[in-house]
Scaffold this active site. Structure first.
Site, mmCIF file in Angstrom:
data_model
loop_
_atom_site.group_PDB
_atom_site.id
_atom_site.type_symbol
_atom_site.label_atom_id
_atom_site.label_comp_id
_atom_site.label_asym_id
_atom_site.label_seq_id
_atom_site.Cartn_x
_atom_site.Cartn_y
_atom_site.Cartn_z
ATOM 1 N N ARG A 105 -9.660 64.079 22.328
ATOM 2 C CA ARG A 105 -10.095 64.256 23.724
ATOM 3 C C ARG A 105 -11.319 65.146 23.680
ATOM 4 N NH1 ARG A 105 -6.504 65.758 29.004
ATOM 5 N NH2 ARG A 105 -6.192 63.514 28.778
ATOM 6 N N HIS A 132 -10.914 56.393 29.596
ATOM 7 C CA HIS A 132 -9.549 56.883 29.331
ATOM 8 C C HIS A 132 -8.657 55.662 29.058
ATOM 9 C CE1 HIS A 132 -6.340 59.567 28.969
ATOM 10 N NE2 HIS A 132 -6.197 60.021 30.186
ATOM 11 N N GLN A 135 -4.781 55.756 29.132
ATOM 12 C CA GLN A 135 -4.250 55.748 30.489
ATOM 13 C C GLN A 135 -4.181 54.314 31.014
ATOM 14 O OE1 GLN A 135 -3.172 58.579 32.349
ATOM 15 N NE2 GLN A 135 -2.333 56.925 33.575
ATOM 16 N N ASP A 223 -7.676 59.070 41.592
ATOM 17 C CA ASP A 223 -7.688 60.187 40.638
ATOM 18 C C ASP A 223 -8.513 61.306 41.265
ATOM 19 O OD1 ASP A 223 -7.507 61.759 38.316
ATOM 20 O OD2 ASP A 223 -9.136 60.706 37.286
ATOM 21 N N CYS A 262 -3.147 58.945 37.800
ATOM 22 C CA CYS A 262 -2.953 59.255 36.372
ATOM 23 C C CYS A 262 -2.395 60.644 36.161
ATOM 24 C CB CYS A 262 -4.276 59.101 35.631
ATOM 25 S SG CYS A 262 -5.548 60.220 36.226
ATOM 26 N N ARG A 290 2.824 56.375 29.443
ATOM 27 C CA ARG A 290 1.815 56.836 28.477
ATOM 28 C C ARG A 290 2.399 56.794 27.066
ATOM 29 N NH1 ARG A 290 -2.579 59.954 29.719
ATOM 30 N NH2 ARG A 290 -2.986 59.680 27.491
HETATM 31 N N1 CP Z 1 -3.339 61.608 32.644
HETATM 32 C C1 CP Z 1 -3.647 62.450 31.627
HETATM 33 O O1 CP Z 1 -4.379 62.130 30.682
HETATM 34 O O2 CP Z 1 -3.057 63.674 31.746
HETATM 35 P P1 CP Z 1 -3.325 64.959 30.821
HETATM 36 O O3 CP Z 1 -4.682 65.492 31.180
HETATM 37 O O4 CP Z 1 -2.216 65.905 31.198
HETATM 38 O O5 CP Z 1 -3.268 64.554 29.384
HETATM 39 N N1 NVA Z 2 -10.612 62.181 35.597
HETATM 40 C C1 NVA Z 2 -9.786 63.257 35.094
HETATM 41 C C2 NVA Z 2 -8.631 62.690 34.345
HETATM 42 C C3 NVA Z 2 -7.682 63.702 33.738
HETATM 43 C C4 NVA Z 2 -6.552 63.046 33.008
HETATM 44 C C5 NVA Z 2 -10.617 64.181 34.211
HETATM 45 O O1 NVA Z 2 -11.422 63.670 33.418
HETATM 46 O O2 NVA Z 2 -10.481 65.395 34.330
#
Ligand code: CP
Ligand code: NVA
Length: 306
Positions: A105, A132, A135, A223, A262, A290
């Site tokens: 990430r 993502h 997701q 989101d 999400c 997930r």
């Molecule tokens: N939806 C998602 O990726 O959640 P986290 O940021 O908690 O991993």
């Molecule tokens: N769009 C959000 C998703 C988190 C899972 C972010 O990037 O912060």
């Protein structure tokens, strides 16, 4: 540089492979393995690199590896020499000598592309600024659980055309869904996403009108308006998204729709508390899926079906 199979966005799979991953996920979810039976990923290790916080991604991958008989190593922002300036390409080559796959990430999508370019094991995108895809796998599994298939499903995205929206739009088209994306014009999913989606069977259309997008949809997805790394844009974005909140009023135009998010949600901003807690909300199924979806992906990429 290498021919390891990576998963940087959803369309790194073909539509057929995407359905295969979902099918392995469903099979693995239904498998009850006696504790003395070794899991399919016994003695395999997943390295997990995180530049940003996570609840679901970290825990679902870690628990998933345990369930599959393998092991996961958490590497937070202060845990590796990356924090002291070791280049990603060096980190990638060193990690590849120890682990069977890397999940990362990172803020910048170019960084995950660099990791993948130098890795000799599969690299999985656990969220970048642009995508993502893990997701999306869970979202599609959830829609399949709810509606059986995708081809007669219409979905709506309301809010920011962000990383989650971008991968979901391409994934929706890949499985044959019809998706309408409602965003303020300055915050769309991007023409690159629309071009990629146009390669597939489903359709992705765009509008600035949330009511038009959600009317009679089967699933309505949103989101946060301010993603991780965009904190400086908060004031500007909150102004731009006025009218895009997923509330009971907007959902009155989609009386049969399930509601997707999400997570984490900012209740009172992009979605109301009532809607998250309502019986039409499938957010906890998405969160659980997930792990199942990623188990399917890990088994697919590591060629170790249960
Ligand atoms: N939806 C998602 O990726 O959640 P986290 O940021 O908690 O991993
Ligand atoms: N769009 C959000 C998703 C988190 C899972 C972010 O990037 O912060």
């Amino acid at each position: 540089m290498t021919d390891a199979r990576h998963f940087l966005d959803i369309d790194d799979l073909t539509p057929e492979e995407l359905r295969t991953v979902l099918s392995i996920a469903r099979e693995e979810r239904a498998t009850e393995r006696p504790s003395e039976t070794p899991g399919p990923l016994e003695r395999r290790t997943l390295g997990m690199l995180f530049e940003k916080p996570s609840t679901r991604t970290r825990v679902s991958f870690e628990a998933g590896m345990t369930n599959l008989g393998g092991h996961a190593v958490f590497l937070g922002p202060d845990d590796t020499q990356l924090g002291r300036g070791e280049p990603l390409k060096d980190t990638s080559r060193a990690l590849s000598r120890y682990v069977d796959a890397v999940m990362a990430r990172v803020f910048d999508h170019e960084d995950i592309a660099e990791l993948a370019a130098y890795a000799t094991v599969p690299v999985i995108n656990g969220l970048t600024d642009l995508a993502h895809p893990c997701q999306t796998l869970a979202d599609l599994l959830t829609i399949q659980d709810t509606y059986g298939d995708f081809r007669n499903v219409t979905a709506a995205w309301v809010g920011d055309g962000n990383n989650v929206a971008r991968s979901f739009a391409v994934g929706s088209a890949m499985v044959g869904m019809d998706l309408t994306v409602a965003t303020p014009p300055a915050y769309g999913v991007g023409s690159d996403v629309l071009d990629r989606a146009a390669e597939y069977e489903g359709s992705v259309s765009t509008t600035a009108d949330p009511v038009a997008a959600v009317t009679d949809a089967d699933a309505v997805y949103t989101d946060v308006w301010v993603s991780m790394g965009q904190e400086d844009e908060r004031a500007e974005k909150l102004g731009a998204f006025d009218g895009y909140q997923l509330d009971e009023d907007l959902l009155s135009h989609a009386p049969a729709a399930s509601v997707m998010h999400c997570l984490p949600a900012h209740r009172g901003e992009e979605i109301t508390d009532d809607v998250v807690e309502s019986s039409r909300s499938v957010v906890w199924q998405q969160a659980e899926n997930r792990m199942h979806a990623q188990n399917g992906l890990l088994l697919f990429l590591l060629d170790a079906e249960s």
